[in-house]
Design a protein around this motif. Structure first.
Motif, PDB file in Angstrom:
ATOM      1  N   GLU A  23      -8.427   8.387   4.111  1.00  0.00           N
ATOM      2  CA  GLU A  23      -7.396   8.926   4.995  1.00  0.00           C
ATOM      3  C   GLU A  23      -7.598   8.455   6.431  1.00  0.00           C
ATOM      4  OE1 GLU A  23      -7.434  13.129   4.587  1.00  0.00           O
ATOM      5  OE2 GLU A  23      -6.760  13.126   2.492  1.00  0.00           O
ATOM      6  N   ALA A  24      -8.853   8.225   6.812  1.00  0.00           N
ATOM      7  CA  ALA A  24      -9.133   7.793   8.181  1.00  0.00           C
ATOM      8  C   ALA A  24      -8.807   6.323   8.400  1.00  0.00           C
ATOM      9  CB  ALA A  24     -10.600   8.041   8.514  1.00  0.00           C
ATOM     10  N   LEU A  25      -8.874   5.495   7.324  1.00  0.00           N
ATOM     11  CA  LEU A  25      -8.682   4.046   7.477  1.00  0.00           C
ATOM     12  C   LEU A  25      -7.349   3.674   8.128  1.00  0.00           C
ATOM     13  CD1 LEU A  25      -9.550   1.149   7.052  1.00  0.00           C
ATOM     14  CD2 LEU A  25      -8.819   1.325   4.644  1.00  0.00           C
ATOM     15  N   PRO A  26      -6.198   4.176   7.664  1.00  0.00           N
ATOM     16  CA  PRO A  26      -4.936   3.790   8.321  1.00  0.00           C
ATOM     17  C   PRO A  26      -4.868   4.242   9.778  1.00  0.00           C
ATOM     18  CG  PRO A  26      -4.568   5.560   6.724  1.00  0.00           C
ATOM     19  CD  PRO A  26      -5.953   5.058   6.496  1.00  0.00           C
ATOM     20  N   GLN A  27      -5.489   5.393  10.089  1.00  0.00           N
ATOM     21  CA  GLN A  27      -5.498   5.848  11.484  1.00  0.00           C
ATOM     22  C   GLN A  27      -6.347   4.919  12.351  1.00  0.00           C
ATOM     23  OE1 GLN A  27      -3.760   8.245  12.949  1.00  0.00           O
ATOM     24  NE2 GLN A  27      -2.766   8.972  11.065  1.00  0.00           N
ATOM     25  N   ARG A  28      -7.462   4.408  11.803  1.00  0.00           N
ATOM     26  CA  ARG A  28      -8.299   3.472  12.559  1.00  0.00           C
ATOM     27  C   ARG A  28      -7.551   2.160  12.809  1.00  0.00           C
ATOM     28  NH1 ARG A  28     -13.825   4.583  12.567  1.00  0.00           N
ATOM     29  NH2 ARG A  28     -14.062   6.841  12.608  1.00  0.00           N
ATOM     30  N   VAL A  29      -6.856   1.685  11.784  1.00  0.00           N
ATOM     31  CA  VAL A  29      -6.064   0.453  11.949  1.00  0.00           C
ATOM     32  C   VAL A  29      -4.960   0.683  12.979  1.00  0.00           C
ATOM     33  CG1 VAL A  29      -4.548  -1.205  10.798  1.00  0.00           C
ATOM     34  CG2 VAL A  29      -6.583  -0.330   9.614  1.00  0.00           C
ATOM     35  N   ALA A  30      -4.289   1.831  12.897  1.00  0.00           N
ATOM     36  CA  ALA A  30      -3.223   2.152  13.846  1.00  0.00           C
ATOM     37  C   ALA A  30      -3.769   2.229  15.268  1.00  0.00           C
ATOM     38  CB  ALA A  30      -2.552   3.466  13.454  1.00  0.00           C
ATOM     39  N   GLN A  86       1.238   6.266  16.836  1.00  0.00           N
ATOM     40  CA  GLN A  86       0.065   5.974  16.008  1.00  0.00           C
ATOM     41  C   GLN A  86       0.304   6.408  14.572  1.00  0.00           C
ATOM     42  OE1 GLN A  86      -3.785   6.826  17.602  1.00  0.00           O
ATOM     43  NE2 GLN A  86      -4.717   7.176  15.595  1.00  0.00           N
ATOM     44  N   ASN A  87       0.892   7.588  14.383  1.00  0.00           N
ATOM     45  CA  ASN A  87       1.166   8.053  13.028  1.00  0.00           C
ATOM     46  C   ASN A  87       2.181   7.159  12.324  1.00  0.00           C
ATOM     47  OD1 ASN A  87      -0.596  10.224  13.222  1.00  0.00           O
ATOM     48  ND2 ASN A  87       0.973  11.601  14.052  1.00  0.00           N
ATOM     49  N   ALA A  88       3.171   6.676  13.088  1.00  0.00           N
ATOM     50  CA  ALA A  88       4.174   5.779  12.503  1.00  0.00           C
ATOM     51  C   ALA A  88       3.534   4.462  12.066  1.00  0.00           C
ATOM     52  CB  ALA A  88       5.290   5.514  13.510  1.00  0.00           C
ATOM     53  N   VAL A  89       2.627   3.927  12.889  1.00  0.00           N
ATOM     54  CA  VAL A  89       1.929   2.687  12.524  1.00  0.00           C
ATOM     55  C   VAL A  89       1.069   2.911  11.287  1.00  0.00           C
ATOM     56  CG1 VAL A  89       0.211   0.993  13.270  1.00  0.00           C
ATOM     57  CG2 VAL A  89       1.943   1.798  14.889  1.00  0.00           C
ATOM     58  N   ALA A  90       0.384   4.074  11.217  1.00  0.00           N
ATOM     59  CA  ALA A  90      -0.466   4.370  10.062  1.00  0.00           C
ATOM     60  C   ALA A  90       0.341   4.431   8.774  1.00  0.00           C
ATOM     61  CB  ALA A  90      -1.204   5.687  10.285  1.00  0.00           C
ATOM     62  N   ARG A  91       1.646   4.784   8.884  1.00  0.00           N
ATOM     63  CA  ARG A  91       2.505   4.857   7.691  1.00  0.00           C
ATOM     64  C   ARG A  91       3.245   3.550   7.427  1.00  0.00           C
ATOM     65  NH1 ARG A  91       3.805   9.834  10.198  1.00  0.00           N
ATOM     66  NH2 ARG A  91       5.804   8.940  10.876  1.00  0.00           N
ATOM     67  N   ASN A  92       3.000   2.529   8.258  1.00  0.00           N
ATOM     68  CA  ASN A  92       3.666   1.238   8.097  1.00  0.00           C
ATOM     69  C   ASN A  92       3.336   0.637   6.734  1.00  0.00           C
ATOM     70  OD1 ASN A  92       3.398  -1.923   8.473  1.00  0.00           O
ATOM     71  ND2 ASN A  92       4.963  -1.209   9.914  1.00  0.00           N
ATOM     72  N   ALA A  93       4.302  -0.029   6.129  1.00  0.00           N
ATOM     73  CA  ALA A  93       4.129  -0.588   4.785  1.00  0.00           C
ATOM     74  C   ALA A  93       2.957  -1.557   4.714  1.00  0.00           C
ATOM     75  CB  ALA A  93       5.415  -1.279   4.332  1.00  0.00           C
ATOM     76  N   ALA A  94       2.769  -2.370   5.754  1.00  0.00           N
ATOM     77  CA  ALA A  94       1.676  -3.345   5.744  1.00  0.00           C
ATOM     78  C   ALA A  94       0.318  -2.640   5.775  1.00  0.00           C
ATOM     79  CB  ALA A  94       1.819  -4.289   6.934  1.00  0.00           C
ATOM     80  N   LYS A 152      -0.242   0.469   4.696  1.00  0.00           N
ATOM     81  CA  LYS A 152      -0.403   1.117   3.394  1.00  0.00           C
ATOM     82  C   LYS A 152      -0.899   0.132   2.342  1.00  0.00           C
ATOM     83  CE  LYS A 152       2.981   4.901   3.708  1.00  0.00           C
ATOM     84  NZ  LYS A 152       4.236   5.438   3.113  1.00  0.00           N
ATOM     85  N   ALA A 153      -0.335  -1.078   2.367  1.00  0.00           N
ATOM     86  CA  ALA A 153      -0.747  -2.104   1.404  1.00  0.00           C
ATOM     87  C   ALA A 153      -2.214  -2.480   1.615  1.00  0.00           C
ATOM     88  CB  ALA A 153       0.145  -3.335   1.539  1.00  0.00           C
ATOM     89  N   VAL A 203      -4.590  -0.501   2.874  1.00  0.00           N
ATOM     90  CA  VAL A 203      -5.417   0.612   2.400  1.00  0.00           C
ATOM     91  C   VAL A 203      -5.505   0.587   0.875  1.00  0.00           C
ATOM     92  CG1 VAL A 203      -5.589   3.121   2.248  1.00  0.00           C
ATOM     93  CG2 VAL A 203      -4.923   2.042   4.410  1.00  0.00           C
ATOM     94  N   LYS A 204      -4.397   0.314   0.210  1.00  0.00           N
ATOM     95  CA  LYS A 204      -4.380   0.294  -1.256  1.00  0.00           C
ATOM     96  C   LYS A 204      -5.303  -0.771  -1.810  1.00  0.00           C
ATOM     97  CE  LYS A 204      -1.181   0.183  -5.173  1.00  0.00           C
ATOM     98  NZ  LYS A 204       0.244   0.045  -5.586  1.00  0.00           N
ATOM     99  N   SER A 205      -5.378  -1.925  -1.141  1.00  0.00           N
ATOM    100  CA  SER A 205      -6.222  -3.018  -1.648  1.00  0.00           C
ATOM    101  C   SER A 205      -7.681  -2.869  -1.239  1.00  0.00           C
ATOM    102  CB  SER A 205      -5.687  -4.368  -1.146  1.00  0.00           C
ATOM    103  OG  SER A 205      -5.775  -4.433   0.284  1.00  0.00           O
ATOM    104  N   VAL A 206      -7.925  -2.301  -0.046  1.00  0.00           N
ATOM    105  CA  VAL A 206      -9.290  -2.208   0.468  1.00  0.00           C
ATOM    106  C   VAL A 206      -9.970  -0.919   0.028  1.00  0.00           C
ATOM    107  CG1 VAL A 206     -10.658  -2.008   2.587  1.00  0.00           C
ATOM    108  CG2 VAL A 206      -8.831  -3.692   2.441  1.00  0.00           C
ATOM    109  N   TRP A 207      -9.251   0.197   0.068  1.00  0.00           N
ATOM    110  CA  TRP A 207      -9.851   1.512  -0.223  1.00  0.00           C
ATOM    111  C   TRP A 207      -8.925   2.262  -1.181  1.00  0.00           C
ATOM    112  CZ3 TRP A 207     -14.000   2.462   3.530  1.00  0.00           C
ATOM    113  CH2 TRP A 207     -14.832   3.540   3.178  1.00  0.00           C
ATOM    114  N   PRO A 208      -8.849   1.844  -2.432  1.00  0.00           N
ATOM    115  CA  PRO A 208      -7.867   2.422  -3.353  1.00  0.00           C
ATOM    116  C   PRO A 208      -8.205   3.860  -3.736  1.00  0.00           C
ATOM    117  CG  PRO A 208      -9.372   0.995  -4.537  1.00  0.00           C
ATOM    118  CD  PRO A 208      -9.702   0.838  -3.078  1.00  0.00           C
ATOM    119  N   GLN A 209      -7.189   4.585  -4.189  1.00  0.00           N
ATOM    120  CA  GLN A 209      -7.419   5.926  -4.724  1.00  0.00           C
ATOM    121  C   GLN A 209      -8.208   5.827  -6.025  1.00  0.00           C
ATOM    122  OE1 GLN A 209      -3.499   7.765  -5.021  1.00  0.00           O
ATOM    123  NE2 GLN A 209      -4.064   9.199  -3.417  1.00  0.00           N
ATOM    124  N   VAL A 210      -9.085   6.788  -6.261  1.00  0.00           N
ATOM    125  CA  VAL A 210      -9.879   6.809  -7.492  1.00  0.00           C
ATOM    126  C   VAL A 210      -9.766   8.192  -8.118  1.00  0.00           C
ATOM    127  CG1 VAL A 210     -12.171   6.554  -8.515  1.00  0.00           C
ATOM    128  CG2 VAL A 210     -11.498   5.093  -6.593  1.00  0.00           C
TER     129      VAL A 210
END
Length: 681
Positions: free
Chosen positions: A343-350, A369-377, A379-380, A382-389
Motif C-alpha cells: 500500500e505504501a509503494l504507490p504513495q512513495r512513487v507518487a 499525490q493520491n491521484a498520482v498513486a491511483r494512476n494506471a501506470a 498501478k501497473a 505495483v502489480k508487477s513489482v509487489w503483487p497481491q498474494v
C-alpha cells in the motif's frame, strides 16, 4: 430457653444475607427500570445502551445455589486510615460481587477489591490489621455454619479451616465452578498480578491452575475494566469439551464478555478436513516454517525493470528505474507487513513525482499525490513489482510444488523434511484441498506476514504444553500489545510436538520476559492417587517437582484385575455411582465403543465429555484423548496399558496415562485385564 436472635451470631449472619439479597434485587430492579428514550441520539446508541443494560442485569443475577458472600473481615482500624491508637475498625463481607444498600453503603464487597485481599493472604504471622476472619458454610444457598479465626490472638493456634477443606472436597456434578471462597495465598498472588506483565503457571494435576487463570481474568476485568473493554480478553482452551466445562466460571463471577476459543478457532481461515502423520505435523509446527513462509512470500517482490511515466494533462513525469529500485529496497528494509508495504509503494512513487512537480514550480497538494498513486501506470508498476498474494494459495503452492518449496526451504529444512511436508496428491484449488490443522496454522502465519493480526489486551492460554511452536506464534500474535497468562503442566504434554520447556514456549509466544510460577500444592487429587501417578514423572518429566496433596481426606484408591473384561469395568462404575458426586469412565479411545455398549446393556446411562451431567445421569464416558483439564469426583480408569499403546510413542502414551490417572477428586479405581505398564510398578 431459646437464644434471642440478636445474641445468635448465625442468625445475625443469616439476617445480613437476607438483607444483602434484598439489596441486590433492588439494584437489579433499578437497572431494569431505566428509561433510555430521552438519552439516546439515534437507534445505534439505543441498541448499544440496551445491550449494556441487559449485560448489567445479567451480572446482577442472584443465583439461589451460589452464596452471595463467603467470608467476613473485621479490621482493627479503618483500611487506608492511619492506625492510630483507638482508631475505629470496620467490618466487610466478602463475596462474588459488590452489593450496596439504598444509601450506597456496601453490604458485600467484591472479592477482587483491595480491601478483600487480606481474606486470602492474612495470617498469624502477617495479620494485615485483620482481627477476625470468618468463613461461612452453606448447604445449597442456605447459610448453615461459620468458623472464626482470630489473627491477633496469640493464644489461638493456627489450624486448617474445616469449612475451607469441606469446600475444596465438596462433590461436584456438572461444569467447573469458581474457587473464590478457597483461593490460597500463592494462588492469590498470581490472580492479582498486574496487567502489564505476562505470567506462566506451571502446575501439576489438582493445583488449580485453570481456576487461577480464570480468576485472574475476572480480577483484571475488575481492576482495568475500561482498558480491557476497549482491547478485549480471550480464553483459549484445548478443545470444545474443555471450554464447555469451564464456561460457567466467569459468568458466575459477573463477567459475561470474555470470549472463549480453541487455537483451531483462531486460525479457521480454511475448512479443515485432513490430518497429518505425527512426523509431518511436527515439521509443519516447527518455528522454522515461519522463515520458509517469509521467504516464499517476499519472493513475489520483483525489482523494477524500467522506469514509470505518469501523464497529467499535457505534462509527463518520469521516475527512473534506479529511483524505483531505491524505493523498493527501502520498503523491504523497513520490515513492515507485506500488505502495508504494498500500500505504501504507490504513495512513495507518487511522492517522487510530486518532488519533480515542485521543482518545476507547481504546488501540488495531497489530492494530487493520491491521484498520482491511483494512476494506471503506477498501478501497473505495483502489480508487477509487489503483487497481491493470497495466504492460502501461498501455503498451497509450498505444500504441492517441490521446486518452490526447495527454493525457499534451502538451509532451513532438510530434503527429508521437505518430502515429509509435501502432499502426495496435490490439490487443484484452495477449496478442494484437504487442509490439516497444522496447515491452517501455516495459513494464519502467512496471513499475519501480509496484514497485522489484531492484538487483544489479555489472553489466557490453558493446557499450553500441547502447542507447537507455530501454534504459540499464532496465539502470540493475538496479544502482541497486550499480556498473557499461560497455564500448563509439562508432564501432561501429550502431542508429539509438546513443549520441552517454558522458556522455549514463551520465546515462541513472544513473551520471553514472562514470570514463571510453579504451583505444587494439590487441592483436588487425593494423596494415594497423586502418589501413584507420580511414579510416571521420572519417565515423562524428570525435572518437575511432584505435586504434594494437602487434602486431609486421603480419598479412595483401588487397583483391580478385570478378569471378566467390560463386565468388571461396568461393576466398578455401578459401585462408584452409589456414592455422591460425578463419575468418569476414562478409556483408550479405541475401547470407548465396546464400553459404551456394555454400559447400555447394563442399563447405565452416560454422557460424553462436554455434555451436561445431571443428578440422574452422573456418569461420563471419556476417551483418554479428551480427558485433559476435566475432573470428576470418582474415576474408573480402564486398561492403562491400552491408553499408553494408543499413542504414537511410549513417552506420549505415558503422559496420556498420567493425565487419565489424575482426573479423580475423591477416588480412583484402576481396572486391567492385561498387565500394567512397568513404569507403574
Amino acid at each position: 430457653m431459646s437464644t434471642p436472635v440478636h445474641d445468635d451470631p448465625l442468625s445475625r449472619e443469616r439476617s445480613h444475607l437476607a438483607a444483602s439479597r434484598s439489596a441486590l434485587r433492588a439494584m437489579r430492579e433499578d437497572v431494569e427500570s431505566l428509561d433510555i428514550t430521552d438519552v439516546t441520539a439515534n437507534w445505534v446508541n439505543a441498541a448499544v445502551l440496551e445491550s449494556q443494560i441487559e449485560q448489567r442485569i445479567k451480572a446482577l443475577a442472584d443465583l439461589s445455589e451460589t452464596p452471595l458472600f463467603f467470608g467476613r473481615l473485621d479490621y482493627l482500624h479503618a483500611p487506608g486510615a492511619e492506625q492510630a491508637e483507638g482508631g475505629e475498625g470496620e467490618r466487610f463481607y466478602v463475596g462474588r460481587r459488590h452489593v450496596h444498600d439504598a444509601d450506597g453503603d456496601p453490604m458485600v464487597i467484591d472479592w477482587r477489591a483491595p480491601v478483600s485481599q487480606p481474606f486470602y493472604r492474612a495470617s498469624k504471622k502477617d495479620p494485615q490489621d485483620v482481627s477476625l476472619r470468618r468463613r461461612f458454610g452453606y448447604t445449597g444457598g442456605d447459610l448453615t455454619a461459620y468458623e472464626d479465626e482470630h489473627l491477633l490472638d496469640p493464644a489461638e493456634a493456627a489450624t486448617t479451616s474445616r469449612l475451607l477443606q469441606q469446600e475444596i472436597e465438596r462433590p461436584r456434578v456438572g461444569p467447573m465452578r469458581d474457587i473464590v471462597a478457597t483461593i490460597q495465598p500463592e494462588q492469590d498472588e498470581i490472580v492479582r498480578a498486574g496487567l502489564a506483565g505476562s505470567v506462566c503457571v506451571q502446575g501439576g494435576p489438582g493445583t488449580g491452575k485453570t481456576a487461577v487463570g480464570l480468576h485472574r481474568v475476572a480480577y483484571l476485568l475488575y481492576a482495568h475494566r475500561e482498558r480491557l473493554a476497549r482491547t478485549g480478553t480471550l480464553v483459549i482452551g484445548p478443545n470444545r469439551s474443555f471450554l464447555h466445562y469451564i464456561e460457567q466460571v466467569l459468568p458466575a463471577l459477573g463477567e459475561l464478555t470474555v470470549r472463549q476459543a480453541t487455537v483451531d478457532d483462531l486460525v479457521a481461515h480454511v475448512e479443515v478436513r485432513g490430518t497429518d502423520e505425527a512426523r509431518t505435523a511436527v515439521i509443519k509446527g516447527d518455528a522454522r516454517m515461519a522463515e520458509v513462509l517469509r521467504r516464499a512470500l517476499y519472493s513475489h517482490v520483483a525489482p523494477p525493470t524500467e522506469g514509470v511515466v505518469v501523464v497529467r494533462g499535457s505534462r509527463r513525469w518520469r521516475v527512473p528505474v534506479y529511483e524505483l529500485e531505491e524505493i523498493v529496497r527501502e520498503l523491504l528494509a523497513r520490515d513492515i507487513r507485506y500488505g502495508a508495504a504494498r500500500e505504501a509503494l504507490p504513495q512513495r512513487v507518487a511522492h517522487a513525482v510530486l518532488v519533480q512537480m515542485e521543482r518545476a514550480g507547481e504546488a501540488p497538494d495531497d489530492r494530487v499525490q493520491n491521484a498520482v498513486a491511483r494512476n494506471a501506470a503506477v498501478k501497473a508498476l505495483v502489480k508487477s513489482v509487489w503483487p497481491q498474494v493470497d495466504p492460502a494459495k501461498l501455503v498451497l503452492r509450498l505444500l504441492t510444488d517441490a521446486d518452490f518449496l526447495a527454493e525457499h526451504a534451502e538451509g532451513v529444512l532438510t530434503e527429508d523434511e521437505q518430502k515429509a511436508v509435501l502432499w502426495v496428491k496435490p490439490a487443484r484449488s484452495v477449496k478442494s484441498a484437504k487442509w490439516s490443522p497444522a496447515d491452517a496454522v501455516l495459513i494464519d502465519e502467512a496471513t499475519d506476514l501480509i496484514e497485522r493480526t489484531h492484538s487483544l489486551g489479555h489472553v489466557v492460554l490453558d493446557e499450553a504444553q500441547d502447542l507447537s511452536p507455530m501454534q504459540y506464534r499464532a496465539v502470540g500474535r493475538r496479544c502482541t500489545t497486550g499480556s498473557a497468562t499461560v497455564l500448563g503442566d509439562l508432564a501432561q504434554g501429550t502431542t508429539p510436538w509438546a513443549t520441552r520447556s517454558w522458556a522455549e514456549a514463551l520465546g515462541h509466544l513472544g513473551k520471553g520476559e514472562a514470570v514463571v510460577e510453579e504451583l505444587t500444592a494439590g487441592f483436588r487429587v487425593p494423596t494415594d492417587v497423586i502418589a501413584y501417578a507420580s511414579r510416571l514423572l521420572p519417565h515423562i518429566a524428570p525435572g518437575l517437582t511432584p505435586v504434594a496433596s494437602i487434602r486431609e481426606n486421603p480419598g479412595f484408591f483401588d487397583i483391580r484385575t478385570a478378569a471378566d473384561g467390560s463386565a468388571d469395568v461396568v461393576a466398578a462404575c455401578r459401585e462408584l455411582l452409589e456414592r455422591e458426586g460425578s463419575v468418569g469412565l476414562i478409556a483408550a479411545d479405541a475401547r470407548v465403543p465396546e464400553l459404551a455398549a456394555a454400559l447400555a446393556a447394563a442399563g447405565i446411562g452416560h454422557v460424553g465429555p462436554g455434555e451436561e451431567t445431571t443428578h440422574a445421569t452422573r456418569l461420563t464416558l471419556v476417551p483418554a484423548s479428551l480427558a485433559k483439564g476435566l475432573e470428576y469426583d470418582y474415576v474408573v480408569l480402564d486398561e492403562p496399558q491400552a491408553v499408553v499403546d494408543g499413542e504414537p510413542d511410549e513417552r506420549t502414551g505415558l503422559r496420556r496415562l498420567y493425565v487419565a490417572l489424575t482426573r479423580a477428586v475423591s477416588g480412583l479405581i484402576v481396572t486391567h485385564g492385561t498387565g500394567l505398564p512397568p513404569q507403574l510398578a
